[in-house]
Every structure is written in structure tokens, then in C-alpha cells.
Design an enzyme around this catalytic site. Structure first.
Site, PDB file in Angstrom:
ATOM      1  N   GLU A   1     -63.036  38.673 153.131  1.00  0.00           N
ATOM      2  CA  GLU A   1     -64.203  38.408 152.280  1.00  0.00           C
ATOM      3  C   GLU A   1     -65.177  39.573 152.311  1.00  0.00           C
ATOM      4  O   GLU A   1     -65.643  40.048 151.269  1.00  0.00           O
ATOM      5  CB  GLU A   1     -64.896  37.131 152.750  1.00  0.00           C
ATOM      6  CG  GLU A   1     -66.215  36.845 152.049  1.00  0.00           C
ATOM      7  CD  GLU A   1     -66.932  35.637 152.616  1.00  0.00           C
ATOM      8  OE1 GLU A   1     -68.143  35.489 152.352  1.00  0.00           O
ATOM      9  OE2 GLU A   1     -66.288  34.829 153.329  1.00  0.00           O
TER      10      GLU A   1
ATOM     11  N   ALA B   1     -70.081  24.984 165.858  1.00  0.00           N
ATOM     12  CA  ALA B   1     -68.905  25.851 165.904  1.00  0.00           C
ATOM     13  C   ALA B   1     -67.664  25.139 166.438  1.00  0.00           C
ATOM     14  O   ALA B   1     -66.537  25.535 166.129  1.00  0.00           O
ATOM     15  CB  ALA B   1     -69.180  27.083 166.754  1.00  0.00           C
TER      16      ALA B   1
ATOM     17  N   GLY C   1     -82.463  25.168 153.928  1.00  0.00           N
ATOM     18  CA  GLY C   1     -83.043  25.235 155.262  1.00  0.00           C
ATOM     19  C   GLY C   1     -82.141  25.836 156.316  1.00  0.00           C
ATOM     20  O   GLY C   1     -82.569  26.073 157.447  1.00  0.00           O
ATOM     21  N   ALA C   2     -80.880  26.093 155.965  1.00  0.00           N
ATOM     22  CA  ALA C   2     -79.944  26.645 156.961  1.00  0.00           C
ATOM     23  C   ALA C   2     -79.452  28.024 156.558  1.00  0.00           C
ATOM     24  O   ALA C   2     -79.382  28.927 157.382  1.00  0.00           O
ATOM     25  CB  ALA C   2     -78.770  25.698 157.160  1.00  0.00           C
TER      26      ALA C   2
ATOM     27  N   GLN D   1     -83.366  71.194 139.441  1.00  0.00           N
ATOM     28  CA  GLN D   1     -82.728  71.203 140.764  1.00  0.00           C
ATOM     29  C   GLN D   1     -82.918  69.881 141.504  1.00  0.00           C
ATOM     30  O   GLN D   1     -81.992  69.384 142.154  1.00  0.00           O
ATOM     31  CB  GLN D   1     -83.273  72.351 141.602  1.00  0.00           C
ATOM     32  CG  GLN D   1     -82.550  72.508 142.933  1.00  0.00           C
ATOM     33  CD  GLN D   1     -83.115  73.630 143.784  1.00  0.00           C
ATOM     34  OE1 GLN D   1     -84.241  73.507 144.266  1.00  0.00           O
ATOM     35  NE2 GLN D   1     -82.358  74.701 143.962  1.00  0.00           N
TER      36      GLN D   1
ATOM     37  N   MET E   1     -70.773  26.609 151.971  1.00  0.00           N
ATOM     38  CA  MET E   1     -71.269  26.727 153.340  1.00  0.00           C
ATOM     39  C   MET E   1     -72.784  26.554 153.401  1.00  0.00           C
ATOM     40  O   MET E   1     -73.296  25.741 154.154  1.00  0.00           O
ATOM     41  CB  MET E   1     -70.897  28.105 153.918  1.00  0.00           C
ATOM     42  CG  MET E   1     -69.417  28.402 153.901  1.00  0.00           C
ATOM     43  SD  MET E   1     -68.501  27.294 155.000  1.00  0.00           S
ATOM     44  CE  MET E   1     -66.860  27.515 154.325  1.00  0.00           C
TER      45      MET E   1
ATOM     46  N   THR F   1     -71.754  29.889 144.640  1.00  0.00           N
ATOM     47  CA  THR F   1     -71.180  30.669 143.549  1.00  0.00           C
ATOM     48  C   THR F   1     -70.035  29.893 142.898  1.00  0.00           C
ATOM     49  O   THR F   1     -69.227  29.277 143.586  1.00  0.00           O
ATOM     50  CB  THR F   1     -70.657  32.012 144.081  1.00  0.00           C
ATOM     51  OG1 THR F   1     -71.748  32.716 144.690  1.00  0.00           O
ATOM     52  CG2 THR F   1     -70.077  32.864 142.962  1.00  0.00           C
TER      53      THR F   1
END
Length: 382
Positions: free
Chosen positions: A244, A180, A130-131, A281, A126, A159
């Protein structure tokens, strides 16, 4: 959950712990130095049934629930081998489930059995230079051709970027509308012409986990490589996010548990001012504070696991879990390192790796700021 289920889960946990002791712990430092986890480890995990446990049996998995996946990821995180835990979540709880939930029968048959066996490692692509988390700024495009689509662009911070055989790539397929509404997911194999891997990126933590730049230079794909529907990629992403983000919250909580266990043992042995640290303590109160924070998160995480199983976990709840657990994780590892004093700053002490590995958890998978925006919108509206 009944007693037989819990017993089965505990037996499985014992198998995971033994595998960690025998196949991961003796070699992990070498993997950190080499900045990659060998593919042979993935094959061994597949052979032991530790990958994609909840994938249905017809595709090679056990058909069990999310809890079994999390036993593997959480125990690895708890033991301090967080690079592997992160890479495992991306493979087994993100990439594999995109294929399972959005793929055609042919795509499932092609990829899932090899993802279960460890022969095919998965990545989700994804973020772009720059994004970052802003999908509206995505520049990777897929242009329609006579045979299918031609994909051009680049991704970063991916990853499993070096080890993967399968890349799930988001690209814009309709430039006339907002991202979107014009985003599509594609299945890209590592040997496709025009696809190349960049360098294995150098990070401040999670050194053994391969994180890469990827490049797409007119990668030609057919309609068979489309995952889900054309222009519906953003909605597919939104549907998978609760799982996720819950998975990231789970490993965050386990990672904090491991750091606290390590620190508890240390303060029982380390002496200062004529007594062990555990007798002071201030130290005792700090341990109590961290133990309480972790326990509260563990209770919530376990209840959210059940919500996920019942398909009742909302995006807002998953965002709350991810935001709160990862912030807690970094806070706990930071305070644990402090209790080690100067030794905590030395790389030979594992607590230093807990601290460094935890830092990125509030960034990837949606930053804490984005999580708070999602939560606030659910309460206050836009």
C-alpha cells in the site's frame, strides 16, 4: 528485466495513455464538479484490462506483476487526474489484495472477477471519527451471535465510499485485549441490512474521488464474511502495508513528474522582464532542483518495486518511500504553482489541482509523522 518485458510494459503504457486521452481527459472536469467518478468509467477500465492487472488469471486478471498496476495508476497521476489514481490504488492495490491474500477460495471466486471487470469496486474501512490513524482508538465492534457476528459502529474518510460494492471493515472482536490483539476484518456488501453510507465528504482537493462516512447498525454477517482469522486483523493489515505505501509513493512520484512537465512547458512560454522565464537563472535552478529530487525518488521507487516482487520490501523501507515521496510531491507541486505566479492560484490552470490534490498524500495511508516513528523504531528500537 529483459528487453521483451520492457517492451511489453511500454506497449501496455501506450494503451493506458490512449485510454486517458479518450476516456478520462474529456470528462474529468465534469467529474470534479459532480464530486464523483461514474461507475461506467470503472466498467470501461475493466473492459480494457486496466483494473487489478496482477490478479491471477483464474480470478480474471492477467497474472502480471505490480509494475503493470503502477503503469495505470502512475500515468493517471502524471496526467493530473489524481482523484482517480487514488481511488484506483485503493481498489486494485489494497482492497483486491486483501481478498487475494487473506480470503478463502469461495471469497476469491465471489469478489475478484468482479473487481477485475469493474462491476465491484472495493474500499478498505479503518479510520473512524476521533481515531483517525490510531487503531487503538477504534470503536466499531463485532459481537458474536448464534449465526455469526453483529457489527456496529462508524467509519470516516473512506475512499470509494459512495461507489463501492465491497467494504473491508475492521472491527474489534475481543474487547478484553488491546485492539492490536482483538481486531478482525469483515467483508461487507453494500446491500446488507443495517449498512448505510453517509454524505460524500467535501474536500479541498481530489474532488472527483468519493470519500465517505459509513455507518453499521447491527449489520448481521456469517462466518463466511470473516476475512482472514478472528482477532488477527491487525497482523493482516501490517502484512499488506508495504504494498500500500509503496503504491502511494509511486503515484506521488508520478504526480510530481506531471507537475514539473506542466511547469517546464509554462516557463518556456511565459515572458517576464523582456525574456521567457526559462532564461532566468533563478527559474532554471529551481527546475533543476525539482528535476533532481524527482529523479532520485524515481530511482528508489523502481528498485523498491523489484524488492516487492521478490518479497524483500520491508515495512521500514515502504515507510521511507511513502514519507519521502509524498513530502517531495507536495513540495514540488507547491514550487511549481509558485512559478505560475497569480495564474497558479486560478482553478482553470491545472497546476492548482496538482497542488491541492497532493496535500492529503502526507496524511492518508499513515501520516508523515507515523512514518517517521516507524522508521526511527527500526533504527533505534522502541
Amino acid at each position: 528485466m529483459d528487453s521483451s518485458y520492457n517492451e511489453e510494459l511500454n506497449i501496455f503504457r501506450e494503451t493506458v495513455v490512449k485510454f486517458i486521452e479518450n476516456e478520462i481527459a474529456p470528462f474529468y472536469e465534469e467529474w470534479e464538479k459532480n464530486k464523483i467518478i461514474p461507475k461506467s468509467l470503472w466498467h470501461k477500465m475493466g473492459e480494457e484490462g486496466l483494473l487489478c492487472c496482477d490478479i491471477p488469471e483464474e480470478y480474471g486478471g492477467f497474472g502480471v506483476d505490480f509494475n503493470f498496476n503502477m503503469v495505470v495508476a502512475e500515468e493517471i497521476a502524471k496526467a493530473g487526474f489524481f482523484s482517480l489514481s487514488t481511488n484506483l490504488v485503493v481498489h486494485a492495490d489494497i482492497a483486491a489484495h486483501y481478498v487475494l491474500n487473506k480470503g478463502t477460495e469461495e471469497q476469491k471466486q465471489k469478489y475478484l472477477p468482479e473487481m477485475v471487470s469493474g462491476e465491484c469496486i472495493g474500499a478498505i474501512c479503518m479510520s473512524e471519527p476521533g481515531a483517525g490513524s490510531d487503531l487503538q482508538g477504534m470503536k466499531t465492534t463485532a459481537t458474536k451471535t448464534d449465526k455469526g457476528w453483529s457489527i456496529s459502529g462508524s467509519k470516516t474518510f473512506i475512499t470509494n465510499g459512495q461507489n463501492s460494492k465491497l467494504y473491508i471493515v475492521a472491527a474489534k472482536t475481543n474487547l478484553e485485549v488491546a485492539t492490536a490483539k482483538g481486531l478482525t476484518l469483515f467483508l461487507i456488501d453494500e446491500d446488507m441490512p443495517g449498512f448505510s453510507r453517509g454524505q460524500n465528504l467535501h474536500k479541498i482537493g481530489q474532488h472527483a474521488g468519493d470519500t465517505s462516512e459509513l455507518f453499521f447498525d447491527n449489520v448481521e454477517v456469517t462466518e463466511e464474511h470473516v476475512l482472514g482469522e478472528i482477532d488477527k486483523g491487525f497482523f493482516n493489515l501490517m502484512e499488506e502495508l508495504p504494498r500500500e505505501r509503496l503504491a502511494l509513493a509511486c503515484v506521488a512520484t508520478a504526480h510530481a513528474e506531471g507537475a514539473l512537465a506542466l511547469t517546464t512547458d509554462y516557463v518556456k512560454e511565459r515572458k517576464a522582464f523582456g525574456a521567457t522565464l526559462s532564461k532566468l537563472q533563478d527559474i532554471r535552478f529551481k527546475i533543476a532542483e525539482m528535476a533532481t529530487e524527482i529523479e532520485m525518488h524515481r530511482v528508489v521507487i523502481e528498485s523498491y518495486k523489484q524488492k516487492l516482487a521478490n518479497k524483500a520490501l520491508s515495512t521500514e523501507q515502504a515507510s521511507m518511500a511513502k514519507y519521502s515521496a509524498t513530502e517531495m510531491e507536495f513540495s514540488v507541486t507547491n514550487r511549481c504553482l509558485q512559478l505560475f505566479g497569480g495564474y497558479g492560484y486560478m482553478t482553470e490552470y491545472p497546476i492548482s489541482r496538482y497542488f491541492l490534490d497532493a496535500r492529503v498524500q502526507t496524511i492518508y495511508g499513515g501520516t508523515s509523522e507515523i512514518m517517521k516513528e516507524i522508521i526511527s523504531r527500526s533504527i533505534l528500537g522502541r
